[in-house]
Design an enzyme around this catalytic site. Structure first.
Site, PDB file in Angstrom:
ATOM      1  N   ASP A  58       0.814  -1.217  -0.059  1.00  0.00           N
ATOM      2  CA  ASP A  58      -0.125   0.152  -0.018  1.00  0.00           C
ATOM      3  C   ASP A  58       0.885   1.213   0.122  1.00  0.00           C
ATOM      4  O   ASP A  58       1.727   1.522   0.832  1.00  0.00           O
ATOM      5  CB  ASP A  58      -0.860   0.008   1.188  1.00  0.00           C
ATOM      6  N   HIS A  63      -9.874  -5.631  -2.687  1.00  0.00           N
ATOM      7  CA  HIS A  63      -8.605  -5.774  -2.348  1.00  0.00           C
ATOM      8  C   HIS A  63      -8.746  -6.100  -0.730  1.00  0.00           C
ATOM      9  O   HIS A  63      -9.326  -5.346  -0.103  1.00  0.00           O
ATOM     10  CB  HIS A  63      -7.733  -4.425  -2.340  1.00  0.00           C
TER      11      HIS A  63
HETATM   12  P1  AMP Z   1      -9.930   1.410   0.342  1.00  0.00           P
HETATM   13  O1  AMP Z   1     -10.498   1.608  -0.820  1.00  0.00           O
HETATM   14  O2  AMP Z   1     -10.712   2.465   1.331  1.00  0.00           O
HETATM   15  O3  AMP Z   1      -9.901   0.240   1.111  1.00  0.00           O
HETATM   16  O4  AMP Z   1      -8.414   2.041   0.343  1.00  0.00           O
HETATM   17  C1  AMP Z   1      -7.546   1.935  -0.830  1.00  0.00           C
HETATM   18  C2  AMP Z   1      -5.981   1.751  -0.632  1.00  0.00           C
HETATM   19  O5  AMP Z   1      -5.262   1.587  -1.670  1.00  0.00           O
HETATM   20  C3  AMP Z   1      -5.422   2.803   0.432  1.00  0.00           C
HETATM   21  O6  AMP Z   1      -4.995   2.451   1.550  1.00  0.00           O
HETATM   22  C4  AMP Z   1      -4.544   3.620  -0.629  1.00  0.00           C
HETATM   23  O7  AMP Z   1      -3.437   3.850   0.164  1.00  0.00           O
HETATM   24  C5  AMP Z   1      -4.128   2.231  -1.512  1.00  0.00           C
HETATM   25  N1  AMP Z   1      -3.668   2.946  -2.741  1.00  0.00           N
HETATM   26  C6  AMP Z   1      -4.253   3.801  -3.572  1.00  0.00           C
HETATM   27  N2  AMP Z   1      -3.812   3.827  -4.622  1.00  0.00           N
HETATM   28  C7  AMP Z   1      -2.546   3.173  -4.787  1.00  0.00           C
HETATM   29  C8  AMP Z   1      -1.443   2.722  -5.527  1.00  0.00           C
HETATM   30  N3  AMP Z   1      -1.233   3.528  -6.593  1.00  0.00           N
HETATM   31  N4  AMP Z   1      -0.563   1.512  -5.051  1.00  0.00           N
HETATM   32  C9  AMP Z   1      -0.630   1.191  -3.760  1.00  0.00           C
HETATM   33  N5  AMP Z   1      -1.704   1.574  -2.970  1.00  0.00           N
HETATM   34  C10 AMP Z   1      -2.729   2.494  -3.211  1.00  0.00           C
END
Ligand code: AMP
Length: 129
Positions: free
Chosen positions: A29, A93
């Site tokens: 993440d 995810h």
């Molecule tokens: P959620 O949809 O609320 O479960 O959170 C989405 C997660 O994806 C968050 O913890 C973000 O930090 C993470 N995230 C968003 N974009 C990216 C990326 N390009 N690479 C890695 N993690 C990501």
């Protein structure tokens, strides 16, 4: 429109990859709750986890378990926490979060990591799988 995670799967944007099989990918993440915070995702884009077919859901959990076991070997923690949210990215995810304190499950507490730390940690977790 493809989610940001589909773009990662397609190699259009980079990630710190931890693991991959034919149906899943795991990567760090980018805004971690704790060092080693890893996301496990199915390559097939689905918004909500319980809309997945039962088989695909079970396979994602099996993949996540394998990654979590490696993560726990690579990162010092009391245990690995599991969470599914999806409010930010509408592509299923599983969050795997190395825990030493309850605050690391809140998504309010974030840690900074350098590029080098991300690269080293992703390799280290991968080596424990
Ligand atoms: P959620 O949809 O609320 O479960 O959170 C989405 C997660 O994806 C968050 O913890 C973000 O930090 C993470 N995230 C968003 N974009 C990216 C990326 N390009 N690479 C890695 N993690 C990501």
């Amino acid at each position: 429109m493809a989610t940001i995670f589909t773009k990662i799967i397609n190699g259009e944007i980079p990630c710190y990859k931890v693991a991959e099989d034919s149906k899943h990918i795991a990567f760090l993440d980018i805004n971690p709750n704790a060092k080693g915070h890893t996301l496990c995702i199915p390559k097939e884009e689905t918004n909500r986890i319980f809309d997945m077919g039962e088989q695909a859901y079970l396979e994602l959990m099996q993949f996540s378990r394998k990654v979590a076991i490696g993560l726990e070997k690579a990162v010092s923690c009391k245990r690995v926490g599991v969470s599914v949210v999806g409010l930010e990215v509408p592509h299923v995810h599983v969050h795997l979060i190395p825990l030493n304190d309850m605050k690391e499950m809140t998504f309010q507490h974030k840690v900074k990591m350098t590029e080098n730390e991300f690269i080293t940690l992703a390799k280290s977790i991968n080596s424990k799988l």
